[in-house]
Design a protein around this motif. Structure first.
Motif, PDB file in Angstrom:
ATOM      1  N   ASP A  16       0.818  -1.213   0.000  1.00  0.00           N
ATOM      2  CA  ASP A  16       0.000   0.000   0.000  1.00  0.00           C
ATOM      3  C   ASP A  16       0.849   1.259   0.000  1.00  0.00           C
ATOM      4  OD1 ASP A  16      -2.687   0.185  -0.158  1.00  0.00           O
ATOM      5  OD2 ASP A  16      -3.044  -0.639   1.852  1.00  0.00           O
ATOM      6  N   PRO A  17       1.706   1.421  -0.969  1.00  0.00           N
ATOM      7  CA  PRO A  17       2.600   2.592  -0.963  1.00  0.00           C
ATOM      8  C   PRO A  17       1.809   3.892  -1.081  1.00  0.00           C
ATOM      9  CG  PRO A  17       2.698   1.468  -3.085  1.00  0.00           C
ATOM     10  CD  PRO A  17       1.887   0.588  -2.184  1.00  0.00           C
ATOM     11  N   ALA A  18       2.264   4.918  -0.357  1.00  0.00           N
ATOM     12  CA  ALA A  18       1.532   6.185  -0.313  1.00  0.00           C
ATOM     13  C   ALA A  18       1.723   7.013  -1.572  1.00  0.00           C
ATOM     14  CB  ALA A  18       1.982   6.997   0.900  1.00  0.00           C
ATOM     15  N   ASN A  19       2.832   6.811  -2.248  1.00  0.00           N
ATOM     16  CA  ASN A  19       3.074   7.578  -3.465  1.00  0.00           C
ATOM     17  C   ASN A  19       4.056   6.826  -4.362  1.00  0.00           C
ATOM     18  OD1 ASN A  19       5.737   8.135  -2.481  1.00  0.00           O
ATOM     19  ND2 ASN A  19       4.891   9.777  -1.228  1.00  0.00           N
ATOM     20  N   ARG A  20       4.297   7.394  -5.508  1.00  0.00           N
ATOM     21  CA  ARG A  20       5.141   6.713  -6.486  1.00  0.00           C
ATOM     22  C   ARG A  20       6.564   6.533  -5.966  1.00  0.00           C
ATOM     23  NH1 ARG A  20       6.530   8.006 -12.773  1.00  0.00           N
ATOM     24  NH2 ARG A  20       8.138   6.421 -12.897  1.00  0.00           N
ATOM     25  N   TYR A  21       7.034   7.514  -5.202  1.00  0.00           N
ATOM     26  CA  TYR A  21       8.396   7.406  -4.710  1.00  0.00           C
ATOM     27  C   TYR A  21       8.573   6.146  -3.855  1.00  0.00           C
ATOM     28  CZ  TYR A  21      12.916   7.972  -2.978  1.00  0.00           C
ATOM     29  OH  TYR A  21      14.215   7.695  -2.721  1.00  0.00           O
ATOM     30  N   VAL A  22       7.686   5.983  -2.883  1.00  0.00           N
ATOM     31  CA  VAL A  22       7.766   4.826  -1.985  1.00  0.00           C
ATOM     32  C   VAL A  22       7.593   3.536  -2.784  1.00  0.00           C
ATOM     33  CG1 VAL A  22       6.661   3.659  -0.048  1.00  0.00           C
ATOM     34  CG2 VAL A  22       6.953   6.140   0.008  1.00  0.00           C
ATOM     35  N   ALA A  23       6.635   3.552  -3.701  1.00  0.00           N
ATOM     36  CA  ALA A  23       6.349   2.358  -4.507  1.00  0.00           C
ATOM     37  C   ALA A  23       7.583   1.934  -5.293  1.00  0.00           C
ATOM     38  CB  ALA A  23       5.186   2.637  -5.452  1.00  0.00           C
ATOM     39  N   GLY A  24       8.314   2.903  -5.818  1.00  0.00           N
ATOM     40  CA  GLY A  24       9.477   2.596  -6.628  1.00  0.00           C
ATOM     41  C   GLY A  24      10.712   2.279  -5.820  1.00  0.00           C
ATOM     42  N   PHE A  25      10.764   2.795  -4.602  1.00  0.00           N
ATOM     43  CA  PHE A  25      11.961   2.610  -3.784  1.00  0.00           C
ATOM     44  C   PHE A  25      12.005   1.237  -3.132  1.00  0.00           C
ATOM     45  CE2 PHE A  25      14.628   3.081  -0.030  1.00  0.00           C
ATOM     46  CZ  PHE A  25      15.762   3.641  -0.604  1.00  0.00           C
ATOM     47  N   ILE A  26      10.853   0.787  -2.659  1.00  0.00           N
ATOM     48  CA  ILE A  26      10.784  -0.504  -1.969  1.00  0.00           C
ATOM     49  C   ILE A  26      10.369  -1.585  -2.953  1.00  0.00           C
ATOM     50  CG2 ILE A  26       9.571  -1.802  -0.157  1.00  0.00           C
ATOM     51  CD1 ILE A  26      11.340   0.271   1.117  1.00  0.00           C
ATOM     52  N   GLY A  27      11.138  -2.670  -2.997  1.00  0.00           N
ATOM     53  CA  GLY A  27      10.817  -3.774  -3.898  1.00  0.00           C
ATOM     54  C   GLY A  27      11.906  -3.931  -4.935  1.00  0.00           C
ATOM     55  N   SER A  28      12.314  -5.185  -5.176  1.00  0.00           N
ATOM     56  CA  SER A  28      13.367  -5.446  -6.146  1.00  0.00           C
ATOM     57  C   SER A  28      13.080  -6.762  -6.871  1.00  0.00           C
ATOM     58  CB  SER A  28      14.715  -5.530  -5.426  1.00  0.00           C
ATOM     59  OG  SER A  28      15.716  -5.880  -6.334  1.00  0.00           O
ATOM     60  N   PRO A  29      12.989  -6.765  -8.215  1.00  0.00           N
ATOM     61  CA  PRO A  29      13.051  -5.597  -9.092  1.00  0.00           C
ATOM     62  C   PRO A  29      11.927  -4.612  -8.773  1.00  0.00           C
ATOM     63  CG  PRO A  29      12.889  -7.656 -10.353  1.00  0.00           C
ATOM     64  CD  PRO A  29      12.709  -8.007  -8.938  1.00  0.00           C
ATOM     65  N   ALA A  30      12.116  -3.374  -9.187  1.00  0.00           N
ATOM     66  CA  ALA A  30      11.179  -2.321  -8.793  1.00  0.00           C
ATOM     67  C   ALA A  30       9.802  -2.502  -9.435  1.00  0.00           C
ATOM     68  CB  ALA A  30      11.753  -0.970  -9.195  1.00  0.00           C
ATOM     69  N   MET A  31       8.823  -1.855  -8.806  1.00  0.00           N
ATOM     70  CA  MET A  31       7.474  -1.840  -9.359  1.00  0.00           C
ATOM     71  C   MET A  31       7.502  -1.228 -10.768  1.00  0.00           C
ATOM     72  SD  MET A  31       4.122   0.112  -7.791  1.00  0.00           S
ATOM     73  CE  MET A  31       3.588  -1.071  -6.568  1.00  0.00           C
ATOM     74  N   ASN A  32       6.630  -1.729 -11.637  1.00  0.00           N
ATOM     75  CA  ASN A  32       6.487  -1.165 -12.980  1.00  0.00           C
ATOM     76  C   ASN A  32       5.497  -0.015 -12.943  1.00  0.00           C
ATOM     77  OD1 ASN A  32       8.015  -3.269 -14.436  1.00  0.00           O
ATOM     78  ND2 ASN A  32       6.371  -4.599 -13.682  1.00  0.00           N
ATOM     79  N   PHE A  33       5.797   1.057 -13.660  1.00  0.00           N
ATOM     80  CA  PHE A  33       4.879   2.195 -13.748  1.00  0.00           C
ATOM     81  C   PHE A  33       4.462   2.375 -15.199  1.00  0.00           C
ATOM     82  CE2 PHE A  33       7.485   3.018  -9.995  1.00  0.00           C
ATOM     83  CZ  PHE A  33       6.483   3.141  -9.045  1.00  0.00           C
ATOM     84  N   ILE A  34       3.171   2.298 -15.427  1.00  0.00           N
ATOM     85  CA  ILE A  34       2.653   2.328 -16.794  1.00  0.00           C
ATOM     86  C   ILE A  34       1.579   3.414 -16.876  1.00  0.00           C
ATOM     87  CG2 ILE A  34       1.536   0.935 -18.586  1.00  0.00           C
ATOM     88  CD1 ILE A  34       2.401  -1.535 -16.677  1.00  0.00           C
ATOM     89  N   GLU A  35       1.795   4.404 -17.731  1.00  0.00           N
ATOM     90  CA  GLU A  35       0.774   5.437 -17.894  1.00  0.00           C
ATOM     91  C   GLU A  35      -0.329   4.873 -18.783  1.00  0.00           C
ATOM     92  OE1 GLU A  35       2.410   9.371 -18.751  1.00  0.00           O
ATOM     93  OE2 GLU A  35       0.398   9.979 -19.437  1.00  0.00           O
ATOM     94  N   CYS A  36      -1.586   4.999 -18.318  1.00  0.00           N
ATOM     95  CA  CYS A  36      -2.698   4.396 -19.063  1.00  0.00           C
ATOM     96  C   CYS A  36      -3.876   5.361 -19.152  1.00  0.00           C
ATOM     97  CB  CYS A  36      -3.272   3.156 -18.378  1.00  0.00           C
ATOM     98  SG  CYS A  36      -2.168   2.104 -17.527  1.00  0.00           S
ATOM     99  N   GLY A  37      -4.654   5.175 -20.208  1.00  0.00           N
ATOM    100  CA  GLY A  37      -5.928   5.877 -20.332  1.00  0.00           C
ATOM    101  C   GLY A  37      -7.025   5.010 -19.736  1.00  0.00           C
ATOM    102  N   LEU A  38      -7.999   5.655 -19.093  1.00  0.00           N
ATOM    103  CA  LEU A  38      -9.133   4.915 -18.529  1.00  0.00           C
ATOM    104  C   LEU A  38     -10.238   4.835 -19.571  1.00  0.00           C
ATOM    105  CD1 LEU A  38      -9.419   6.474 -14.960  1.00  0.00           C
ATOM    106  CD2 LEU A  38      -8.754   4.141 -15.520  1.00  0.00           C
ATOM    107  N   THR A  39     -10.919   3.717 -19.622  1.00  0.00           N
ATOM    108  CA  THR A  39     -12.082   3.588 -20.504  1.00  0.00           C
ATOM    109  C   THR A  39     -13.270   3.116 -19.684  1.00  0.00           C
ATOM    110  OG1 THR A  39     -11.647   1.289 -21.025  1.00  0.00           O
ATOM    111  CG2 THR A  39     -10.614   2.932 -22.462  1.00  0.00           C
ATOM    112  N   GLY A  40     -14.470   3.343 -20.225  1.00  0.00           N
ATOM    113  CA  GLY A  40     -15.693   2.870 -19.577  1.00  0.00           C
ATOM    114  C   GLY A  40     -15.953   3.604 -18.277  1.00  0.00           C
ATOM    115  N   SER A  41     -16.983   3.149 -17.579  1.00  0.00           N
ATOM    116  CA  SER A  41     -17.319   3.762 -16.298  1.00  0.00           C
ATOM    117  C   SER A  41     -18.005   2.724 -15.422  1.00  0.00           C
ATOM    118  CB  SER A  41     -18.235   4.974 -16.511  1.00  0.00           C
ATOM    119  OG  SER A  41     -19.428   4.541 -17.122  1.00  0.00           O
ATOM    120  N   GLY A  42     -18.138   3.058 -14.153  1.00  0.00           N
ATOM    121  CA  GLY A  42     -18.786   2.152 -13.199  1.00  0.00           C
ATOM    122  C   GLY A  42     -18.141   0.783 -13.248  1.00  0.00           C
ATOM    123  N   GLY A  43     -18.968  -0.255 -13.351  1.00  0.00           N
ATOM    124  CA  GLY A  43     -18.487  -1.635 -13.368  1.00  0.00           C
ATOM    125  C   GLY A  43     -17.680  -1.982 -14.605  1.00  0.00           C
ATOM    126  N   ASP A  44     -17.727  -1.121 -15.639  1.00  0.00           N
ATOM    127  CA  ASP A  44     -16.984  -1.403 -16.872  1.00  0.00           C
ATOM    128  C   ASP A  44     -15.671  -0.648 -16.964  1.00  0.00           C
ATOM    129  OD1 ASP A  44     -19.025  -3.051 -17.781  1.00  0.00           O
ATOM    130  OD2 ASP A  44     -20.155  -1.327 -18.556  1.00  0.00           O
TER     131      ASP A  44
END
Ligand SMILES: Nc1ncnc2c1ncn2[C@@H]1O[C@H](COP(=O)(O)OP(=O)(O)OP(=O)(O)O)[C@@H](O)[C@H]1O
Ligand SMILES: [Mg+2]
Length: 368
Positions: free
Chosen positions: A224-252
């Protein structure tokens, strides 16, 4: 009662602010880790607890007593430094008992303490040697022994293992953990090694740029990292960061993922979708740990899959890591060594959407 309380503490050297609004409360017997990159202020904070640096702002209390103005000697603390700081002309016995001698502890009692500490650290056979006649690991043990001799309310360690070779570091790490379990005394331990932080700490304070980015148990920090910095710092190999577009809404609600050949829509859990909807942005930064990005053959068959070209295959022994791209970001997937593909293969990968986390692309703070 908290052993140590750090309240709204800041530190300025001249014009430069190196620590900003630090708040940490430490329970009795706790093993607390301060982890972060070089220059983030770990040693400065530790030195302030020890009384070796003044507090510019805020308050530090030990056992409920403000120590802002107390000298190091007035604090019931023992510190172990990175470079041992042993007295070169004294043998191990005299190094260990030196602090006691200075405080007027009688000879018989000192001898008993040296015996006890030497037994605990298995350095009984080294007591008559000078530091120059010891290996790095043995010197570090003596430095720890000197701290143990004091029987303090709080131990401070500043990167005590960082100049040992990798194998010895791992051994000493386990010994330190056992030592803590045996003594039950609170310890603050500084490291820039995230594995050391994860393996030793009851709680970890991840520091960056003079601030505590997150304070939590190893599990909380990892899952449950609080931000990208923590997410990337802890864990080896590091967490992957992928910029994505959101589609749909609600349950979709889904994120669009493009591999080398195919595109897929990764459906998101309802709770995640709700938080993303509330946040209101259509582009987000998705964080996925390598163990949650795996060949589809190893995953739940219902999971969305996207075909990726494997650029590099990296066996480490227990796991094999696969380097590829998703949405033009370099990512690392994990696979079983027995099922490792060849370099250049195109294979379907699956993402565990339940374990993905989301950050704001601009502020890099956690959204969901
Ligand atoms: N006496 C000092 N005067 C001025 N600046 C200082 C002083 N001591 C430390 N700093 C600065 O304060 C910042 C924090 O230093 P600190 O030694 O606490 O970092 P650290 O996290 O322990 O780094 P490392 O992992 O390299 O040991 C650094 O930018 C450093 O240059
Ligand atoms: Mg330091």
């Amino acid at each position: 009662m908290a052993v140590l309380n750090i309240e709204n503490v800041s530190k300025t050297f001249g014009e430069t602010r190196v620590l900003e609004d630090i708040n940490i409360s430490m329970a009795e017997g706790e093993f607390l880790i301060l982890v972060g990159p070089s220059g983030c202020g770990k040693s400065t904070l530790l030195n302030m607890i020890a009384g070796l640096e003044s507090v510019s702002d805020g308050r530090i209390t030990l056992d409920g007593r403000s120590v802002n103005d107390a000298s190091p000697r007035e604090r019931n603390i023992a510190m172990v430094f990175q470079f041992y700081a042993l007295y070169p002309n004294m043998n191990v016995r005299r190094n260990i008992e030196f602090g006691l001698k200075m405080r007027g502890v009688p000879k018989a009692e000192r001898a008993q303490t040296v015996e006890r500490v030497a037994r605990m650290l298995q350095i009984e056979n080294l007591l008559d040697r000078k530091p120059a006649q010891l290996s790095g690991g043995q010197r570090q043990r003596v430095a720890i022994g000197r701290a143990l001799a004091r029987d303090p309310a709080l131990f401070l360690f500043d990167e005590p293992l960082s100049n040992l070779d990798a194998k010895l570091r791992v051994e000493m790490r386990t010994e330190l953990k056992q030592l803590h379990q045996r003594l039950g005394t609170a310890m603050v331990y500084v490291t820039h090694d995230q594995i050391e932080a994860m393996t030793l700490g009851d709680r970890i304070a991840v520091m960056h740029a003079g601030r505590v980015q997150q304070l939590g148990t190893p599990r909380e920090i990892y899952d449950d990292p609080a931000n990208r910095y923590v997410a990337g710092f802890i864990g080896s190999p590091a967490m992957n960061f992928i910029e994505c577009g959101l589609t749909g809404s609600g349950g979709d609600t889904a994120v669009r993922l493009t591999g080398s050949d195919t595109e897929t829509h990764l459906a998101l859990p309802q709770a995640t979708a709700a938080k993303l909807a509330e946040h209101g942005k259509t582009r987000v930064l998705m964080g996925v740990r390598p163990e949650h990005l795996v060949p589809a053959a190893e995953a739940d068959t219902r999971r969305a899959r996207v075909t990726c070209a494997i650029d590099v295959v990296e066996p480490t022994g227990p796991d094999t890591y696969l380097h590829t791209e998703l949405n033009d970001a370099a990512v690392t997937a994990r696979c079983l060594p027995s099922a490792a593909p060849n370099t250049g293969a195109h294979i379907p990968l699956a993402i565990d959407a339940e374990r993905a986390v989301f950050f704001d692309c601009d502020t890099e703070q956690r959204i969901a």
